[in-house]
Scaffold this active site. Sequence first.
Site, short mmCIF file in Angstrom:
data_model
loop_
_atom_site.label_atom_id
_atom_site.label_comp_id
_atom_site.label_asym_id
_atom_site.label_seq_id
_atom_site.Cartn_x
_atom_site.Cartn_y
_atom_site.Cartn_z
N ASP A 411 0.87 -1.17 0.00
CA ASP A 411 0.00 0.00 0.00
C ASP A 411 0.91 1.24 0.00
OD1 ASP A 411 -2.30 1.64 0.33
OD2 ASP A 411 -1.94 1.70 2.49
N LYS A 412 0.35 2.40 -0.33
CA LYS A 412 1.17 3.61 -0.32
C LYS A 412 0.92 4.44 0.94
CE LYS A 412 0.15 7.43 -2.44
NZ LYS A 412 0.36 8.43 -1.35
N THR A 413 -0.31 4.90 1.10
CA THR A 413 -0.61 5.81 2.20
C THR A 413 -0.51 5.10 3.54
OG1 THR A 413 -2.11 7.00 0.76
CG2 THR A 413 -2.32 7.42 3.12
N LYS A 579 -17.16 17.69 -1.56
CA LYS A 579 -15.72 17.51 -1.80
C LYS A 579 -15.48 16.05 -2.16
CE LYS A 579 -14.49 16.52 3.01
NZ LYS A 579 -13.84 16.98 4.24
N THR A 693 -2.34 1.28 -4.83
CA THR A 693 -2.83 2.42 -4.05
C THR A 693 -4.13 2.95 -4.62
OG1 THR A 693 -2.28 4.68 -3.34
CG2 THR A 693 -1.40 3.97 -5.46
N ASP A 837 -6.55 -2.81 3.21
CA ASP A 837 -5.45 -3.72 2.84
C ASP A 837 -5.65 -5.13 3.38
OD1 ASP A 837 -4.00 -1.53 1.68
OD2 ASP A 837 -3.43 -0.91 3.69
#
Length: 1209
Positions: A411-413, A579, A693, A837
């Site tokens: 994963d990235k974040t 948003k 991601t 994840d």
Amino acid sequence: MTVPKEMPEKWARTGAPPSWSQKKPSWGTEEERRARANDREYNEKFQYASNCIKTSKYNILTFLPVNLFEQFQEVANTYFLFLLILQLIPQISSLSWFTTIVPLVLVLTITAVKDATDDYFRHKSDNQVNNRDSQVLINGVLQREQWMNVCVGDIIKLENNQFVAADLLLLSSSEPHGLCYIETAELDGETNMKVRQAIPITSELGDISKLAKFDGEVICEPPNNKLDKFSGTLYWKENKFPLSNQNMLLRGCVLRNTEWCFGLVIFAGPDTKLMQNSGRTKFKRTSIDRLMNTLVLWIFGFLVCMGVILAIGNAIWEHEVGTRFQVYLPWDEAVDSAFFSGFLSFWSYIIILNTVVPISLYVSVEVIRLGHSYFINWDKKMFCMKKRTPAEARTTTLNEELGQVEYIFSDKTGTLTQNIMVFNKCSINGHSYGDVFDVLGHKAELGERPAPVDFSFNPLADKTFLFWDPSLLEAVKMGDPHTHEFFRLLSLCHTVMSEEKDEGELYYKAQSPDEGALVTAARNFGFVFRSRTPKTITVHELGTAITYQLLAILDFNNIRKRMSVIVRNPEGKIRLYCKGADTILLDRLRPCSQELLSSTTDHLNEYAGDGLRTLLLAYKDLDEEYYEGWARRRLQASLAHDSREDRLASVYEEVESDLMLLGATAIEDKLQQGVPETIALLTLANIKIWVLTGDKQETAVNIGYSCKMLTDDMTEVFIVTGHTVLEVREELRKAREKMVDSSHTVGNGFTYQGKLSSSKLTSVLEAVAGEYALVINGHSLAHALEADMELEFLETACACKAVICCRVTPLQKAQVVELVKKYKKAVTLAIGDGANDVSMIKTAHIGVGISGQEGIQAVLASDYSFSQFKFLQRLLLVHGRWSYLRMCKFLCYFFYKNFAFTMVHFWFGFFCGFSAQTVYDQYFITLYNIVYTSLPVLAMGVFDQDVPEQRSMEYPKLYEPGQLNLLFNKREFFICIAQGIYTSVLMFFIPYGVFAEATRDDGTQLADYQSFAVTVATSLVIVVSVQIGLDTGYWTAINHFFIWGSLAVYFAILFAMHSDGLFDMFPNQFRFVGNAQNTLAQPTVWLTIVLTTAVCIMPVVAFRFLRLSLKPDLSDTVRYTQLVRKKQKAQHRCMRRVGRTGSRRSGYAFSHQEGFGELIMSGKNMRLSSLALSSFSTRSSSSWIESLRRKKSDGANSPSGGAEKPFKG
């Protein structure tokens, strides 16, 4: 419509759903849940589960039978039980029953004690939870009841800081509007507070007398494990009211900042969502486990073959020879023919030769794995001081597979980045804010920036917030309407909870770090979110308190990827603020100024290029008439019993259209410390890293460059963004063609021509020249993962050095991992930190959880956990490599020593009339594996290492043998058993040949059965002890103690068993008094033992010496360089002692090679020592590794199965 008898007549008009009115669900096959308040008699009809939980497996009566039944599910235990039964049959048993029952009982007892201990703590935990007190409303009076006595339909009172006893429908609370605050850390690991609200009709039931009269009935979904969803309806007072997850308090939550609340029990005990989520994770097995199972079957087949050979020999011997000696060697009463004698001999030899697979093998493997797990838990270099979090091995079965990983899915974040969000830049009405420029108009770097913006005008500002562009604050102070609307949106459109401990000291509790960063930014620029109720939001706008009426919240989810609120301002104007992800909102904008849209899009691309996380902001004005109609449609959708989520999504989609663009935000999520170095090091270890991601493509690509996954030196980075199947297939085809075309001449000059088949193309792609990377979007990946294209995608991706998948869903993450597992015979590892994840972590061979900002769901689902990505290099390159090395050396030695031990019986069979007579004393057979040879091999399996941990990190190429499975495979297994058989031949025939002619000191014949047995047994123990000394690469005090201690114990027991004392106590068992002392007192015996040891060991020493000289492994080279360095340091110290002292001149100019300065500045010197070592080591070693890798790539790794012969360069 027929009204059910249980439903009051007055509800008939409200129209319960036909499917619900015609069914009476029962527990176990439940399709809906009915719960009537304050009516236990009614609810008992459905036989719902009680609130008593039971995680334990046994009780005092069931422990022994159930535990033994479970243990005998293991094939090995059943096998040894079968052998024990055979040994109890006197006609076929030549060994005492205790030779098998002692180790079997020992193993069963150890396992049973462990299981009993685990279950004891489960019982203790269950009792503690079940006996907690709760306040239950019974017959109009609050009574103390234990949790286990709470029933569905009961009304419970909770007080502040109490755990929720069951899944409750919130009825009322001490807070206005039926609000209450909960903490869900035990459910999802998130420590921030969440708000729940009672429906308005029940929020007034704060009085016990009113609650006692409450007789509403809830009809809802059956028990399930979805934590974030609940669908139901409350029927009361001739009306029905929709229920959602916002009205529920789940078991495991804690009531916070709320004096009291009342709730109606909907699900109890095992039906609660907490218990529904506590299912067992899929059991994972290592490749070595699977290989061992195969090898054990082969060994069993070999054992049967030996038994058949010896049985045939017995039948022939009895027919040809034995019949002549019936007077001296009569057959047993049951034996009436030579054939039947051979049949019984077969089973006798199965018993005697069973030690080729001893039961101690399985116990030893588990002990070694447990030791490796403790080493991971105790590693101080993987301990995070900041979070006080150690690394944790949450399983003990996968340690050696950590040394064989080829693919990492990350994963990235929060995994590569810190997941601590900082408001960095924004775009408002086409103007970008956040960059600082110097006097020449150039963008200022971080170190050159002036002082941050001064927010002292705002007494409610967060003092930790930093922003560098003063023009944004000036725009706010000048009254720019677009800027005000921008920050007004940020202060209203969120689900953040505000807590004010002291006057002016606000604390925000956000469900995600992104939301917290945005609301904090609005707060500092003068739009301070102060408080909320279910119907209002209060904001201080530049010092003026304004209360907005909150009409609706259209919450965020992974499908919508946006959030909206509808509010009415004090003037009565209704506005929707939204948003969300730019890919979603750009399609929902009203056709506006092309210039505004173009400039905002440019800003978004610029922010993403800087690695920032972006959101688009928009709004829409609603008239009163339209809103009222939409609100009615929303209420109808929320009351629907089927497809409620889809209907609500459709209603939300309707209002979230034709929006006015307002601007965009950019939040920075910095890389974790050590991520680029870790990725560079793992890449040098030939581990391929794929990043999966949910972020947009530009952000992910920029992070890829930041962490050195992507580099400017790469030949090409392929971007796949096709929206259709044909487009994706074409882009993948072009990428493969470019990789092949750019390396027409590969290896020794072979040129690829014509159209290649799938398997041949895979072979070519695996060997392409140059470095490539692949970046693919989520919508393209959806097509690429379809059955007819997944192989094309996999071939292309596996030929690339790095792969980045953007905008992927949690399901797609798991699908990518499953694809690689399915077609590539390679070990996969998935690492992540969030709930999204979990599926990926569970799918991979090894799952690693990062204990970060997103809760602990990933950790709970993982096999290993720690707090920072950089610890992954140590987990794999040190602990994983060592675990694999140790397990392989352990297994090789274990099979060797047992074949050497057991095959002596086979050779002896040809000299004892195939009578199943054993060579050794039966006590030696019993103790060989559990006393004499168990501890030395355990010490090697737990402590051994070929090179120190620093060298393992310095030379990542050392990791490759594990990926290629070089240290323990079928070839190595056959080498081990061949060495064992060779040793057994010498072990039997050398003493046999010597004893045939040897005499004692007094001239009498030396040869007798007991003396021969003592000589062979002593030779065996000494040979295997010397062999493990040769195999041990890292000596500790424990190794010395166990090896030499085992030898000492052998002689002590040997002399004790042939002593007068034991004979006096057990004359029938220990009859051969003084045999060991007399035998070992003969010089001939010791010469025989020395000769046997030398002949067994010298070929091994010679082979290893030649291999070290002619074809050293990389680890041999590293050890050699280490010795050279030590010698050089010693010489250097000697030179310093005798050399000239007092000089202050630096030797810098003479100690460095030319060009290192430029190399360091270029950033290419990551772990250079590994590359330097590769060139230092011999060519033969390097080419050997590479040729094996090519073979594996061409054959086993081919997704297409490698049906055709691969092309060779």
